[in-house]
Every structure is written in structure tokens, then in C-alpha cells.
Design a protein around this motif. Structure first.
Motif, PDB file in Angstrom:
ATOM      1  N   TYR A   1      28.610  15.959  -1.697  1.00 23.70           N
ATOM      2  CA  TYR A   1      27.504  15.233  -2.328  1.00 23.70           C
ATOM      3  C   TYR A   1      26.203  15.859  -1.847  1.00 23.70           C
ATOM      4  CZ  TYR A   1      31.247  11.785  -2.941  1.00 23.70           C
ATOM      5  OH  TYR A   1      32.423  11.152  -3.254  1.00 23.70           O
ATOM      6  N   SER A   2      25.271  16.120  -2.783  1.00 26.37           N
ATOM      7  CA  SER A   2      24.063  16.850  -2.429  1.00 26.37           C
ATOM      8  C   SER A   2      22.804  16.165  -2.943  1.00 26.37           C
ATOM      9  CB  SER A   2      24.103  18.279  -2.998  1.00 26.37           C
ATOM     10  OG  SER A   2      25.243  18.975  -2.549  1.00 26.37           O
ATOM     11  N   ASN A   3      21.701  16.424  -2.270  1.00 23.95           N
ATOM     12  CA  ASN A   3      20.368  16.063  -2.752  1.00 23.95           C
ATOM     13  C   ASN A   3      19.499  17.295  -2.610  1.00 23.95           C
ATOM     14  OD1 ASN A   3      17.790  15.087  -3.327  1.00 23.95           O
ATOM     15  ND2 ASN A   3      18.096  13.153  -2.240  1.00 23.95           N
ATOM     16  N   THR A   4      19.082  17.862  -3.760  1.00 23.83           N
ATOM     17  CA  THR A   4      18.285  19.092  -3.749  1.00 23.83           C
ATOM     18  C   THR A   4      16.800  18.831  -3.975  1.00 23.83           C
ATOM     19  OG1 THR A   4      18.688  19.440  -6.117  1.00 23.83           O
ATOM     20  CG2 THR A   4      20.236  20.447  -4.567  1.00 23.83           C
ATOM     21  N   ALA A   5      16.414  17.553  -4.051  1.00 30.39           N
ATOM     22  CA  ALA A   5      14.996  17.231  -4.229  1.00 30.39           C
ATOM     23  C   ALA A   5      14.217  17.546  -2.954  1.00 30.39           C
ATOM     24  CB  ALA A   5      14.823  15.756  -4.598  1.00 30.39           C
ATOM     25  N   ASP A   6      12.984  17.977  -3.129  1.00 32.20           N
ATOM     26  CA  ASP A   6      12.127  18.267  -1.985  1.00 32.20           C
ATOM     27  C   ASP A   6      11.462  16.989  -1.476  1.00 32.20           C
ATOM     28  OD1 ASP A   6      12.756  20.902  -2.359  1.00 32.20           O
ATOM     29  OD2 ASP A   6      10.828  21.470  -3.241  1.00 32.20           O
ATOM     30  N   TYR A   7      11.467  16.809  -0.153  1.00 32.25           N
ATOM     31  CA  TYR A   7      10.791  15.664   0.478  1.00 32.25           C
ATOM     32  C   TYR A   7       9.855  16.224   1.547  1.00 32.25           C
ATOM     33  CZ  TYR A   7      14.171  12.636  -1.834  1.00 32.25           C
ATOM     34  OH  TYR A   7      14.927  11.978  -2.770  1.00 32.25           O
ATOM     35  N   GLN A   8       8.553  16.012   1.349  1.00 37.69           N
ATOM     36  CA  GLN A   8       7.565  16.566   2.260  1.00 37.69           C
ATOM     37  C   GLN A   8       7.681  15.976   3.663  1.00 37.69           C
ATOM     38  OE1 GLN A   8       3.520  17.826   1.012  1.00 37.69           O
ATOM     39  NE2 GLN A   8       3.860  16.317  -0.578  1.00 37.69           N
ATOM     40  N   ILE A   9       7.484  16.813   4.659  1.00 39.99           N
ATOM     41  CA  ILE A   9       7.447  16.385   6.060  1.00 39.99           C
ATOM     42  C   ILE A   9       6.025  16.612   6.557  1.00 39.99           C
ATOM     43  CG2 ILE A   9       8.399  16.718   8.366  1.00 39.99           C
ATOM     44  CD1 ILE A   9      10.833  18.066   6.968  1.00 39.99           C
ATOM     45  N   ARG A  10       5.317  15.520   6.806  1.00 37.06           N
ATOM     46  CA  ARG A  10       3.938  15.617   7.272  1.00 37.06           C
ATOM     47  C   ARG A  10       3.863  15.290   8.766  1.00 37.06           C
ATOM     48  NH1 ARG A  10       3.495  12.846   2.419  1.00 37.06           N
ATOM     49  NH2 ARG A  10       2.703  14.101   0.706  1.00 37.06           N
ATOM     50  N   ASP A  11       2.728  15.593   9.345  1.00 34.61           N
ATOM     51  CA  ASP A  11       2.546  15.345  10.775  1.00 34.61           C
ATOM     52  C   ASP A  11       2.747  13.879  11.116  1.00 34.61           C
ATOM     53  OD1 ASP A  11       1.937  17.987  11.278  1.00 34.61           O
ATOM     54  OD2 ASP A  11      -0.230  17.712  11.018  1.00 34.61           O
ATOM     55  N   ASN A  12       3.565  13.620  12.132  1.00 33.20           N
ATOM     56  CA  ASN A  12       3.752  12.283  12.708  1.00 33.20           C
ATOM     57  C   ASN A  12       4.235  11.246  11.702  1.00 33.20           C
ATOM     58  OD1 ASN A  12       2.789  12.864  15.474  1.00 33.20           O
ATOM     59  ND2 ASN A  12       0.850  13.280  14.435  1.00 33.20           N
ATOM     60  N   VAL A  13       5.080  11.656  10.781  1.00 27.53           N
ATOM     61  CA  VAL A  13       5.660  10.701   9.833  1.00 27.53           C
ATOM     62  C   VAL A  13       7.178  10.885   9.791  1.00 27.53           C
ATOM     63  CG1 VAL A  13       3.581  10.644   8.408  1.00 27.53           C
ATOM     64  CG2 VAL A  13       5.430  12.205   7.819  1.00 27.53           C
ATOM     65  N   THR A  14       7.851   9.893   9.221  1.00 28.36           N
ATOM     66  CA  THR A  14       9.300   9.942   9.040  1.00 28.36           C
ATOM     67  C   THR A  14       9.607   9.922   7.558  1.00 28.36           C
ATOM     68  OG1 THR A  14       9.690   8.787  11.125  1.00 28.36           O
ATOM     69  CG2 THR A  14      11.481   8.758   9.507  1.00 28.36           C
ATOM     70  N   VAL A  15      10.532  10.749   7.120  1.00 28.03           N
ATOM     71  CA  VAL A  15      10.894  10.818   5.711  1.00 28.03           C
ATOM     72  C   VAL A  15      12.417  10.796   5.583  1.00 28.03           C
ATOM     73  CG1 VAL A  15      10.819  13.342   5.724  1.00 28.03           C
ATOM     74  CG2 VAL A  15      10.599  12.119   3.561  1.00 28.03           C
ATOM     75  N   ASP A  16      12.913  10.099   4.551  1.00 25.45           N
ATOM     76  CA  ASP A  16      14.350  10.013   4.277  1.00 25.45           C
ATOM     77  C   ASP A  16      14.675  10.696   2.953  1.00 25.45           C
ATOM     78  OD1 ASP A  16      14.727   8.518   6.546  1.00 25.45           O
ATOM     79  OD2 ASP A  16      14.838   6.596   5.516  1.00 25.45           O
ATOM     80  N   SER A  17      15.763  11.420   2.909  1.00 28.09           N
ATOM     81  CA  SER A  17      16.311  11.983   1.675  1.00 28.09           C
ATOM     82  C   SER A  17      17.678  11.330   1.442  1.00 28.09           C
ATOM     83  CB  SER A  17      16.463  13.498   1.792  1.00 28.09           C
ATOM     84  OG  SER A  17      17.110  14.034   0.640  1.00 28.09           O
ATOM     85  N   PRO A  18      17.845  10.538   0.355  1.00 24.85           N
ATOM     86  CA  PRO A  18      19.073   9.757   0.191  1.00 24.85           C
ATOM     87  C   PRO A  18      20.155  10.449  -0.651  1.00 24.85           C
ATOM     88  CG  PRO A  18      17.447   9.038  -1.394  1.00 24.85           C
ATOM     89  CD  PRO A  18      16.816  10.169  -0.612  1.00 24.85           C
ATOM     90  N   ILE A  19      21.386  10.099  -0.377  1.00 28.05           N
ATOM     91  CA  ILE A  19      22.540  10.454  -1.213  1.00 28.05           C
ATOM     92  C   ILE A  19      23.391   9.202  -1.341  1.00 28.05           C
ATOM     93  CG2 ILE A  19      24.718  11.721  -1.316  1.00 28.05           C
ATOM     94  CD1 ILE A  19      23.340  14.061   0.062  1.00 28.05           C
ATOM     95  N   THR A  20      23.691   8.803  -2.568  1.00 25.71           N
ATOM     96  CA  THR A  20      24.504   7.613  -2.809  1.00 25.71           C
ATOM     97  C   THR A  20      25.925   8.021  -3.161  1.00 25.71           C
ATOM     98  OG1 THR A  20      22.590   6.341  -3.545  1.00 25.71           O
ATOM     99  CG2 THR A  20      24.762   5.510  -4.180  1.00 25.71           C
ATOM    100  N   VAL A  21      26.880   7.459  -2.450  1.00 26.36           N
ATOM    101  CA  VAL A  21      28.304   7.731  -2.668  1.00 26.36           C
ATOM    102  C   VAL A  21      28.944   6.466  -3.223  1.00 26.36           C
ATOM    103  CG1 VAL A  21      30.498   8.304  -1.554  1.00 26.36           C
ATOM    104  CG2 VAL A  21      28.369   9.424  -0.805  1.00 26.36           C
ATOM    105  N   SER A  22      29.699   6.606  -4.296  1.00 29.71           N
ATOM    106  CA  SER A  22      30.390   5.459  -4.889  1.00 29.71           C
ATOM    107  C   SER A  22      31.760   5.903  -5.395  1.00 29.71           C
ATOM    108  CB  SER A  22      29.560   4.857  -6.036  1.00 29.71           C
ATOM    109  OG  SER A  22      29.367   5.805  -7.064  1.00 29.71           O
ATOM    110  N   GLY A  23      32.606   4.918  -5.680  1.00 30.81           N
ATOM    111  CA  GLY A  23      33.929   5.212  -6.227  1.00 30.81           C
ATOM    112  C   GLY A  23      34.934   5.720  -5.217  1.00 30.81           C
ATOM    113  N   ARG A  24      34.595   5.669  -3.943  1.00 31.23           N
ATOM    114  CA  ARG A  24      35.526   6.093  -2.904  1.00 31.23           C
ATOM    115  C   ARG A  24      36.105   4.879  -2.203  1.00 31.23           C
ATOM    116  NH1 ARG A  24      34.494  11.494  -1.350  1.00 31.23           N
ATOM    117  NH2 ARG A  24      36.432  11.303  -0.130  1.00 31.23           N
ATOM    118  N   SER A  25      37.108   5.061  -1.430  1.00 31.44           N
ATOM    119  CA  SER A  25      37.701   3.962  -0.669  1.00 31.44           C
ATOM    120  C   SER A  25      37.914   4.411   0.771  1.00 31.44           C
ATOM    121  CB  SER A  25      39.035   3.529  -1.283  1.00 31.44           C
ATOM    122  OG  SER A  25      39.965   4.613  -1.284  1.00 31.44           O
TER     123      SER A  25
END
Length: 604
Positions: free
Chosen positions: A495-519
Motif C-alpha cells: 500500500y502506497s501514498n505518493t502524495a507530497d507532504y511538506q515538512i516545515r521547521d518545527n512542525v509535525t506532518v502525517d501522510s496517511p494510508i488506509t487499508v481495508s478488506g483485510r483480516s
């Protein structure tokens, strides 16, 4: 089942010096992290009199109006003393009768406060004022309440057809997408100048709101109210643009009515949200409008029900400087409620990283192309561009009035303002397709990924970068599903996320991946591949966040001054359920170097 139901279910100087020094001494008690002073909107030759100040939760200033005003006045006294001293050092006289003061205007929905000074300040004076405010350790951040304007370049030439839908190597192929979807059941909020009555658009307009608080900017005799009508934004010798109506027509003009123009998603509804008036619009008003239109609560404004909240927000507007904390927080809030935010890249033929909201995370950033399938000469560019769309010579609904409203009309405009609504309309098409199939609407991250994966390359030149290419509305809706339901994945899947998420000084950033249909649970040898572009990787703490919030550290400020963090890591995730939203979390712990999450994947 109605579409709304589906959405609900699926979706003196000595005295002054003494006072200033006493205030600073009081504020200096205890070593605390320095608050963020955002100078990105400071530009020489410009004057400023409005600021946004965010005090830390639970502090006296955040809870007590008296303490807040005392803090502001202490800052104003200190700034005034420093400004006057600077003038004396330059051999200038102190300005008589212009002692600087500051007052509280209002509290925003984000908990930040809008502050006004008694007179306009130069760039240097505004910076002094901001630093005096930030001398109070209870301040989380302070920034200019910058003015944003619409992103168009008017063109008097009227085009005979809407090439942006059908052109073979530059169009978005909307005409073939209409065989599958038309946007029905989707609401697109247009944060712009409001709406002026037009018979080729009226049937697709739903109730909006006017968020402009400044009466002079509003030009309609009042402040915030439920009337999103556009009275005209003429200012400084420029005629009214009727910009919001032009944008709205590209999104959802009435179609198959034997007149005028067609809309990209002519089955969708447009919610006009007025944030731009005479001279532009303020960051604080725009941030509140983002939150409200996506279903969030804003004090003094009735909250929208889930069925009436916007599924897509279009912002064909912007200003200079990188994304500020207030705008980013508002966008994050909207995205957390499932609203996709589409923005114009800007019209300065420059890197989009220097403009807001184009440089914000969690947006779909749109550049403009011409009918020759090349980047429009005015369009911003760069690695932050997600996709491109037609923006040169775009015909849409308008009004002939040069000041107040006149006769309805049509005209062609140029700008990334015109490209962005093509994408917002395409998002409406794909989300309506999901609804029609009884499927949950895409998350904003999924929308961005699908727009990119179905785009096609420009045939002409794009110096500087045009993202994944020109959006393909037909491929987008085709990819939304509708064939036989595939079986749940078995074995090992990436599972991949190829979107760009900026990392700025003194901040926190999340890049999400949603998984479904598994057990079951993840394995003990899950593989996480990370590609982070950054000029000082020792600034970064990188964690994998499991769906239950558990953290698995990947890198903790390791690597010193080396560039980038690229690698594959094996992690024991056997106590974690496979299904849910996994996140790559990056925390920048220092100033001076920035970057972005280029991509990441998890394999199990």
C-alpha cells in the motif's frame, strides 16, 4: 435511498521603556520554546494593521479577555518604543500623535485571535510588533492576517467554445465522463467573491454565507451574514471581476438547457461562500469559511448539517508567502471531515512554494495549461503542483456590470483560478460516481491519489513542473469502481501514498494510508519503505503510526547534516490489526532546513 442519506451513512519613552522591559522580564520567567513568528507574508513596500495571534491552550490570555488585552498593550508599548528609538537613530523625528496601540477584534473558530493596530505599520514595524507579541511565552504563534486575492488574469477575448472539456491533448475529457457521472449529490463550496444572479447557473446554487467581517472590504453595507451575493469587488480603479460566478460556472453551470455554457459537474450544487471583496480578503475570514463550509463550527454562524456540508472546497485565491499556521489548521480541519480542498497554484510564473494556500499540505494544488497542452505562461509551477488543468481562455458565466451588478453575460478569463474549478468539478464527478455505486466516497487523500494516477502527460512544454499531468475526468470516474467487486486481497500486498507532504521547521506532518478488506493482524516482519526529501535529516523524528495510535520509531534525529531519508525498514506489527489508517509521521525539530515526504509504502 436519497443521496443525502447515502452521504450521511457513507461519509513618555522612559516610561514606555520601563513598562516594556518590565513586561519582557515577566514574560522571560522560565525557559520555554520560542513561539513561531511567521514572517512569510512580510513584504517591503506593504503596510500591515491586522495580525493573528494564537495563545497556548489554558494560558491566561487564552481564557481571560483582560489578560489578552494586557498582553497586547504591553507588546504595543514595547514595539512603539523600539520604532521611535529606531527613528531617532536615523536622525528622524519621533512621529507625533501616532503612539502605537493594539486591540482585540475577534476570536476565530481555531482559537486564535485577530488583532488590529491603531495604524498601518511598515514591514519592519510589523515585524517589531510581532516579535514583541511573541516575547510572551504564552504565545504559540503570531502571523500577519494577510490579504488574499483571486487568481485570474482577465482577457477581453471571448472564445466560441469550451476547449477545456474536449481538446484531444489538453482537455480534461469531461464530455466522455458525463456518460458515467454528472456530479449529482455532491456539493462544491466556492470560497470567492460570492455569486451574482445568472440564469445559466441559478438552478445549481445552494445557500451559502458571507464571511467578510470588514465593512469596507465587504461593500454591501454589513459584516457577516447569510447573503453570499456578490455586490461587486471594484477597487483601486479596477472594475468588478464577478470572479466567484465565473469559477462557479466552470464547476456546475446548468447543462443541456440550450443556452450558454456547460459545467464540469453540471449535476452538482455550488455553495457560494463570500471571502473576497474590495481589495481581497483576510486570512482569518478565509480560515473560518474553510471550517464552516466543511461542516465545522464557527461562532456566530449556524453550523451546517452533514448532508449540507461541502464535499469539495475550491479556492481560486491566494497570496504571497508560504503556508501559514492558521490556513493550514483550517485545511486540516476540513480534510478531517472528509472534504477535499482544491486550490489554484497562482499566476506569478514562479515556484508555488512561495504562495498560500498553494504551498499548504492536504490540498490538491492545480497549475494551468493552454490549449496547446503546455504550461500557461502565467502559471506557477514546482514540486508542490499536484495536477494541471485548462486555465487559458476559459469561457464561463459572468456579469456585465463594472461596479454593481448589470446584465448577465459570459466571458473568457485566464488564470489558475480557472484551472482549479475544472479539478473541483472532476472531484465532484468521481464522488458522485461512488455514491451512485453505493460505495463510500473517497477520502481527500484517495481523491488526490486517483487524480494523479489517472492524469496524462502534457504534449507541450512545462518548465518547472506541472505535477502528474492534465487530469482525465473519464479515467477518473472509470477508476471509481462499478465492476464486479474484487475479492479481499490475500497474501502480501503493498500500500502506497505518493502524495507530497511538506515538512516545515518545527512542525509535525502525517501522510496517511488506509487499508481495508483485510483480516487479522499485521505480521512480525512488515516492510515500510520511506522516501523523505530534506536538507538536514538529523532534524527529523520519523514514526509509523498504527491505526490505534501506537508509534513505531523509524528514525530519531539520526544522520546529522546528511540530506534525505530513504530506506526500507522491517517492523514487528504483530499486535496491530491490518485494517485502518496507517500514517507516516515526520516531526521537524529545528529551524533552517525544510523538505517533504515524497512517498512511502507499507507491505504486509
Amino acid at each position: 435511498m436519497s443521496n443525502n442519506t447515502r452521504k450521511l451513512r457513507l461519509r513618555g519613552i522612559v516610561a514606555a521603556t520601563s513598562l516594556a522591559l518590565a513586561a519582557q522580564a515577566a514574560f522571560a520567567a522560565g525557559a520555554q520554546p520560542a513561539p513561531r513568528v511567521d514572517l512569510s507574508a512580510i513584504a517591503s513596500g506593504t503596510q500591515f494593521d491586522r495580525f493573528i495571534v494564537k495563545y497556548k491552550a489554558g494560558t491566561p490570555e487564552a481564557t481571560n479577555p483582560g489578560e489578552l488585552n494586557r498582553s497586547l498593550q504591553a507588546a504595543a508599548v514595547g514595539a512603539n518604543q523600539m520604532v521611535q528609538a529606531s527613528r531617532l537613530q536615523r536622525g528622524e523625528r519621533a512621529a507625533p500623535g501616532k503612539s502605537l496601540g493594539a486591540s482585540h477584534v475577534r476570536r476565530m473558530s481555531l482559537g486564535a485571535d485577530v488583532v488590529a493596530t491603531t495604524h498601518k505599520l511598515s514591514a519592519a514595524e510589523a515585524e517589531t510588533m510581532m516579535r514583541q507579541i511573541a516575547a510572551n511565552p504564552n504565545v504559540e504563534y503570531v502571523q500577519i492576517d494577510r490579504v488574499m486575492t483571486h487568481m485570474l488574469t482577465p482577457n477581453d477575448t471571448r472564445y466560441a467554445e469550451q476547449w477545456g472539456y474536449t481538446d484531444a491533448d489538453a482537455g480534461i475529457r469531461a464530455n466522455t465522463a458525463w456518460d458515467v457521472a454528472n456530479g449529482s449529490g455532491i456539493i462544491v463550496a466556492v470560497l470567492d467573491t460570492g455569486y451574482v444572479a445568472h440564469s445559466d447557473l441559478a438552478a445549481n446554487i445552494v445557500a451559502g454565507y458571507d464571511f467578510i467581517t470588514n465593512a469596507t472590504t465587504a461593500g454591501d453595507g454589513g459584516g457577516r451574514d447569510s447573503d453570499a451575493s456578490d455586490p461587486g469587488d471594484f477597487s483601486g480603479g479596477n472594475p468588478s471581476s464577478w470572479h466567484g460566478t465565473h469559477v462557479a460556472g466552470t464547476i456546475a453551470a446548468v447543462t443541456n438547457n440550450a443556452k450558454g455554457v456547460a459545467g464540469t459537474a453540471w449535476g452538482a450544487k455550488v455553495m457560494p461562500v463570500r471571502v473576497l471583496g474590495r481589495g481581497g480578503g483576510s486570512t482569518s475570514d478565509i480560515a473560518d469559511a474553510i471550517i464552516w463550509s466543511s461542516g465545522g463550527a464557527v461562532s456566530g454562524v449556524p453550523t451546517l448539517s452533514a448532508a449540507n456540508a461541502a464535499d469539495v472546497i475550491n479556492m481560486s485565491l491566494g497570496g504571497g508567502g508560504s503556508c501559514d499556521a492558521t490556513t493550514q489548521a483550517a485545511i486540516n480541519s476540513a480534510v478531517s471531515r472528509g472534504t477535499t480542498v482544491v486550490v489554484a497554484a497562482g499566476n506569478s510564473n514562479a515556484n508555488a512554494s512561495g504562495f498560500t494556500p498553494a504551498s499548504c499540505n492536504n490540498v490538491v494544488n492545480v497549475a494551468s495549461v493552454t490549449s496547446a497542452s503546455a504550461r500557461s505562461s502565467f502559471s506557477n509551477f514546482g514540486t508542490l503542483i499536484d495536477v494541471s488543468a485548462p486555465g487559458s481562455g476559459i469561457l464561463s458565466t459572468l456579469n456585465a456590470g463594472t461596479a454593481g451588478p448589470g446584465a448577465e453575460s459570459y466571458a473568457s478569463y485566464n488564470g489558475t483560478s480557472m484551472a482549479s474549478p475544472h479539478v473541483a468539478g472532476a472531484v465532484a464527478l468521481v464522488q458522485s460516481r461512488r455514491l451512485a455505486l453505493g460505495l463510500a466516497m473517497y477520502t481527500p487523500a484517495q481523491v488526490e491519489a486517483q487524480l494523479k494516477s489517472t492524469a496524462y502527460a502534457l504534449a507541450g512544454a512545462c518548465s518547472g513542473g506541472c505535477g502528474a499531468g492534465i487530469i482525465n475526468a473519464r479515467a477518473l470516474v472509470d477508476a471509481a469502481g462499478g465492476g464486479s467487486t474484487p475479492p479481499p486481497p490475500t497474501g502480501t500486498t503493498t500500500y502506497s501514498n505518493t502524495a507530497d507532504y511538506q515538512i516545515r521547521d518545527n512542525v509535525t506532518v502525517d501522510s496517511p494510508i488506509t487499508v481495508s478488506g483485510r483480516s487479522g493482524n499485521a505480521p512480525s516482519n512488515a516492510s515500510v519503505a520511506v522516501n523523505i526529501v530534506h536538507t538536514y535529516r538529523g532534524d527529523l523524528r520519523v514514526d509509523l503510526v498504527a491505526p490505534d495510535g501506537s508509534l513505531y520509531n523509524i528514525s530519531n534525529r539520526a544522520g546529522g547534516s546528511a540530506d534525505n531519508l530513504v530506506g526500507t525498514y522491517t517492523i514487528n506489527l504483530s499486535t496491530e490489526a491490518l485494517n485502518g489508517t496507517w500514517k507516516l509521521r515526520v516531526n521537524d525539530n529545528a529551524a533552517g532546513d525544510v523538505g517533504y515526504i515524497n512517498s512511502w509504502s507499507i507491505r504486509f
